[in-house]
Enzyme design. Structure first.
Site, PDB file in Angstrom:
ATOM      1  N   TYR A 145      -3.599 -66.373  -1.873  1.00 36.28           N
ATOM      2  CA  TYR A 145      -2.979 -65.185  -2.003  1.00 36.28           C
ATOM      3  C   TYR A 145      -4.003 -64.222  -2.034  1.00 36.28           C
ATOM      4  O   TYR A 145      -4.828 -64.299  -3.230  1.00 36.28           O
ATOM      5  CB  TYR A 145      -1.809 -65.119  -2.850  1.00 36.28           C
ATOM      6  CG  TYR A 145      -1.102 -64.356  -2.985  1.00 36.28           C
ATOM      7  CD1 TYR A 145      -0.432 -63.554  -1.951  1.00 36.28           C
ATOM      8  CD2 TYR A 145      -1.250 -63.245  -4.189  1.00 36.28           C
ATOM      9  CE1 TYR A 145       0.359 -62.402  -1.858  1.00 36.28           C
ATOM     10  CE2 TYR A 145      -0.395 -61.994  -4.032  1.00 36.28           C
ATOM     11  CZ  TYR A 145       0.328 -61.603  -3.066  1.00 36.28           C
ATOM     12  OH  TYR A 145       0.958 -60.373  -3.396  1.00 36.28           O
ATOM     13  N   ASP A 240     -12.544 -63.500  -4.048  1.00 38.08           N
ATOM     14  CA  ASP A 240     -11.436 -62.685  -4.555  1.00 38.08           C
ATOM     15  C   ASP A 240     -11.118 -63.215  -5.963  1.00 38.08           C
ATOM     16  O   ASP A 240     -10.822 -64.291  -6.107  1.00 38.08           O
ATOM     17  CB  ASP A 240     -10.064 -62.908  -3.556  1.00 38.08           C
ATOM     18  CG  ASP A 240      -8.994 -62.274  -4.455  1.00 38.08           C
ATOM     19  OD1 ASP A 240      -8.984 -61.752  -5.395  1.00 38.08           O
ATOM     20  OD2 ASP A 240      -7.822 -62.210  -3.642  1.00 38.08           O
ATOM     21  N   LYS A 268      -6.163 -57.758 -12.466  1.00 37.30           N
ATOM     22  CA  LYS A 268      -5.622 -58.329 -13.529  1.00 37.30           C
ATOM     23  C   LYS A 268      -6.517 -57.934 -14.779  1.00 37.30           C
ATOM     24  O   LYS A 268      -6.353 -56.875 -15.376  1.00 37.30           O
ATOM     25  CB  LYS A 268      -5.576 -59.792 -13.202  1.00 37.30           C
ATOM     26  CG  LYS A 268      -4.592 -60.008 -12.119  1.00 37.30           C
ATOM     27  CD  LYS A 268      -3.839 -61.276 -11.905  1.00 37.30           C
ATOM     28  CE  LYS A 268      -2.978 -61.241 -10.882  1.00 37.30           C
ATOM     29  NZ  LYS A 268      -2.954 -61.803  -9.643  1.00 37.30           N
TER      30      LYS A 268
HETATM   31  C1  LIG Z   1      -2.720 -61.427  -8.012  1.00 38.75           C
HETATM   32  C2  LIG Z   1      -3.791 -61.506  -7.195  1.00 38.75           C
HETATM   33  C3  LIG Z   1      -3.785 -60.363  -5.873  1.00 38.75           C
HETATM   34  C4  LIG Z   1      -3.197 -59.276  -5.894  1.00 38.75           C
HETATM   35  O1  LIG Z   1      -3.274 -58.441  -7.001  1.00 38.75           O
HETATM   36  P1  LIG Z   1      -2.132 -57.161  -7.080  1.00 38.75           P
HETATM   37  O2  LIG Z   1      -2.612 -56.443  -8.200  1.00 38.75           O
HETATM   38  O3  LIG Z   1      -0.891 -58.133  -7.318  1.00 38.75           O
HETATM   39  O4  LIG Z   1      -1.949 -56.435  -5.711  1.00 38.75           O
HETATM   40  C5  LIG Z   1      -5.025 -60.604  -5.121  1.00 38.75           C
HETATM   41  N1  LIG Z   1      -5.872 -61.737  -5.204  1.00 38.75           N
HETATM   42  C6  LIG Z   1      -5.584 -62.644  -6.132  1.00 38.75           C
HETATM   43  C7  LIG Z   1      -6.446 -63.855  -6.133  1.00 38.75           C
HETATM   44  C8  LIG Z   1      -4.554 -62.743  -7.207  1.00 38.75           C
HETATM   45  O5  LIG Z   1      -4.324 -63.779  -8.026  1.00 38.75           O
END
Ligand SMILES: *Cc1c(COP(=O)(O)O)cnc(C)c1O
Length: 428
Positions: A145, A240, A268
């Site tokens: 994701y 990511d 995060k």
């Molecule tokens: C949480 C997450 C996202 C999205 O971040 P948001 O701040 O919720 O838009 C993208 N990539 C990874 C790996 C994530 O865990």
């Protein structure tokens, strides 16, 4: 019995004005067959709901709260920043300080741009990769994701997966077609795409430790293979690290596994609980961004002073000597403890852990990719989730999510959690 009368009422009222009563789908807890509890307060490793029930929290706002809720140093930094003005839409020195700290932690990062969410970070990194290469296709992995932008909601994990729709309505076909999907931990599947789409692939984007189909660590060699393949093809490799950044190591998975991507996405933890994310990497790529280069990217609240202050305060706490050692020890004690209890109870459970994130899958097969993750028993997880909530342990309401341990979790918290887990697993 847990009394959640007030949460139920709050949820009923919320549903009138907010679709599904929530601003992000997994919060709805539908997958585990109940309504969400509404939270009122957090302190350290604990949260309290509107009915006054307390829980040991392993959600940590889905990862950001690596130092726990309302850490005094973070709260103080936020208050100080708020008193100076909450937003200017002008550059501030604190942004540079945070960018420098990120550059120090991530060997792959020479320059950084701040945004407001992980979704924006990955979306912008992809645009930059496309702008730099002049190519359209991207490769992502099944079950990973990367936020909810159009091109990335193809075979996505997390809420999309939990709610049974790994792809979304409303994504134009022409956009989805530009997203090629490979199998996690399967370099051959990537090589095959490169074979077919020779020199048309702008970027490979990957969670270097998958966290959104539950935690799935990379096989030895998988990330190195991606590095070699992308170098060979002139394709931009994007890690990511929105979840893994500052979580599996101060330098994220890049440092933990010793692989240098071209671009890194963060989020995060870097906002310390406020909306902040970033993407960064090789200077020659990053200089492609406006105002220097032709790739447009912008944000009214980007690099917001409160969020930056929360991030700087959090990173400072993480730099204290021994922090990661004790954080990882707490996570290991919990993960290993769970595995042991499950074995004793004869419950098939696979616990995957990297650093301070882990997932417990109800299956007797190792979970190494999307397909094996999907084999885990969702009904059993739902019963486990509900019983743990009753017992005072707040978990993410889906098996396809990570559990996060923070520096605020004490030995006592871990022991309490394991005691409850043992009771629950025996009865499951
Ligand atoms: C949480 C997450 C996202 C999205 O971040 P948001 O701040 O919720 O838009 C993208 N990539 C990874 C790996 C994530 O865990």
């Amino acid at each position: 019995m847990l009394d959640t009368t007030r949460s139920e009422e709050a949820f009923r009222i919320a549903c009138r004005v907010i679709p599904g009563g929530v601003d992000s789908p997994v919060r709805a807890a539908r997958a585990v067959g109940r309504n969400p509890v509404f939270l009122a307060r957090g302190e350290g490793s604990h949260v309290w709901d509107v009915d006054g029930n307390g829980y040991v929290d392993y959600v940590g706002s889905w990862g950001p709260l690596i130092c726990g809720h309302a850490h005094p140093a973070v709260v103080e930094a936020l208050c100080r920043a708020a008193q100076q003005g909450s937003s200017f839409g002008a550059p501030t020195e604190a942004e540079t300080a945070l960018a420098e700290e990120i550059r120090r932690a991530y060997d792959a990062v020479e320059m950084v741009r701040f945004v407001n969410s992980g979704t924006e970070a990955t979306m912008s990194a992809l645009r930059l990769a496309r702008g730099a290469t002049g190519r359209d296709y991207i490769v992502k992995f099944e079950g990973c994701y990367h936020g909810h932008s159009d091109g990335l909601l193809v075979k996505a994990g997390s809420g999309a997966l939990t709610n049974g729709r790994p792809s979304s309505a409303g994504v134009p076909k022409d956009v989805a077609e530009k997203t090629l999907v490979a199998r996690y931990n399967d370099s051959e599947s990537v090589a095959a795409l490169f074979e077919e789409y020779r020199e048309r692939i702008a970027a490979v984007i990957v969670e270097p430790v998958a966290g959104n189909m539950g935690v799935v660590p990379p096989d030895p060699g998988f990330l190195l293979d991606l590095r070699a393949l992308t170098l060979e093809q002139g394709t931009v490799l994007i890690f990511d690290e929105v979840m893994t950044g500052f979580r599996v190591d101060y330098g994220g998975a890049s440092r933990y596994y010793g692989v240098l991507p071209d671009l890194v996405c963060l989020g995060k933890v870097i906002g310390g609980g406020l909306p902040l994310a970033a993407f960064g990497g090789r200077a020659d790529l990053m200089q492609g961004l406006a105002p220097l280069g032709p790739v447009y990217q912008a944000g009214t609240l980007s690099g917001n002073p409160l969020a930056v202050a929360g991030g700087l305060a959090t990173l400072k706490l993480l730099q204290e000597p021994g922090t990661y050692e004790s954080l990882f020890k707490a996570a290991a004690d919990l993960a290993d403890g769970l595995e042991g209890i499950a074995r004793d109870c004869g419950v098939p459970l696979q616990v995957n852990r990297v650093g301070a994130m882990f997932s417990a899958f109800f299956t007797d097969e190792p979970v190494v990719d999307y397909e094996s993750a999907c084999n885990a028993d969702a009904d059993r997880f739902a019963r486990y989730y509900r019983a743990m909530l009753e017992a005072g342990v707040y978990l993410a309401p889906s098996q396809f999510e990570a559990a996060f341990v923070s520096t605020a979790h004490s030995g006592q918290d871990i022991a309490f959690t394991l005691e409850q887990a043992e009771r629950v697993l025996r009865a499951l």
